[in-house]
Enzyme design. Structure first.
Site, PDB file in Angstrom:
ATOM      1  N   ASP A  51       0.888  -1.468  -0.073  1.00 49.25           N
ATOM      2  CA  ASP A  51       0.199   0.150  -0.112  1.00 49.25           C
ATOM      3  C   ASP A  51       1.195   1.120  -0.111  1.00 49.25           C
ATOM      4  O   ASP A  51       1.996   1.028  -0.637  1.00 49.25           O
ATOM      5  CB  ASP A  51      -0.897  -0.234   0.876  1.00 49.25           C
ATOM      6  CG  ASP A  51      -2.104   0.707   1.013  1.00 49.25           C
ATOM      7  OD1 ASP A  51      -2.629   1.397  -0.175  1.00 49.25           O
ATOM      8  OD2 ASP A  51      -3.036   0.699   1.585  1.00 49.25           O
ATOM      9  N   HIS A  74       2.355   2.206  -3.447  1.00 54.84           N
ATOM     10  CA  HIS A  74       1.820   3.090  -4.038  1.00 54.84           C
ATOM     11  C   HIS A  74       2.761   5.071  -3.887  1.00 54.84           C
ATOM     12  O   HIS A  74       2.302   5.519  -4.088  1.00 54.84           O
ATOM     13  CB  HIS A  74      -0.120   3.763  -3.449  1.00 54.84           C
ATOM     14  CG  HIS A  74      -0.699   2.864  -3.545  1.00 54.84           C
ATOM     15  ND1 HIS A  74      -1.467   2.460  -2.850  1.00 54.84           N
ATOM     16  CD2 HIS A  74      -0.415   1.773  -4.525  1.00 54.84           C
ATOM     17  CE1 HIS A  74      -2.432   1.032  -3.029  1.00 54.84           C
ATOM     18  NE2 HIS A  74      -2.058   0.762  -4.497  1.00 54.84           N
TER      19      HIS A  74
END
Length: 78
Positions: A51, A74
């Protein structure tokens, strides 16, 4: 990675030369989440999560990030 309780204001953290890794099958794994914190420095750190590598949310100020390697996720979310 969590350093303070959710009802606390925190500050003056230096994170340097740290390796954070999550299993490839682990969903929703932020590396470092910064909230309600001041004067946080993150340098020369490798974060391999699925993430956000670093997420910065409400009531955070004077955050310094340098020489970070993010993988799989990300990147940095502000």
């Amino acid at each position: 990675m969590h350093f303070c309780g959710t009802d606390e204001d925190c500050g003056f953290f230096n994170i340097h030369h740290l390796l954070i890794e999550a299993l490839g099958t682990s969903p929703n794994t932020d590396g470092i989440h910064i909230q309600s914190s001041q004067h946080v420095s993150i340098t020369n750190t490798v974060i391999r999560t699925n993430d956000d590598c670093i997420s910065i949310e409400g009531y955070a100020s004077n955050i310094y990030v340098s020489s970070i390697t993010c993988g799989l996720g990300h990147g940095v979310r502000i």
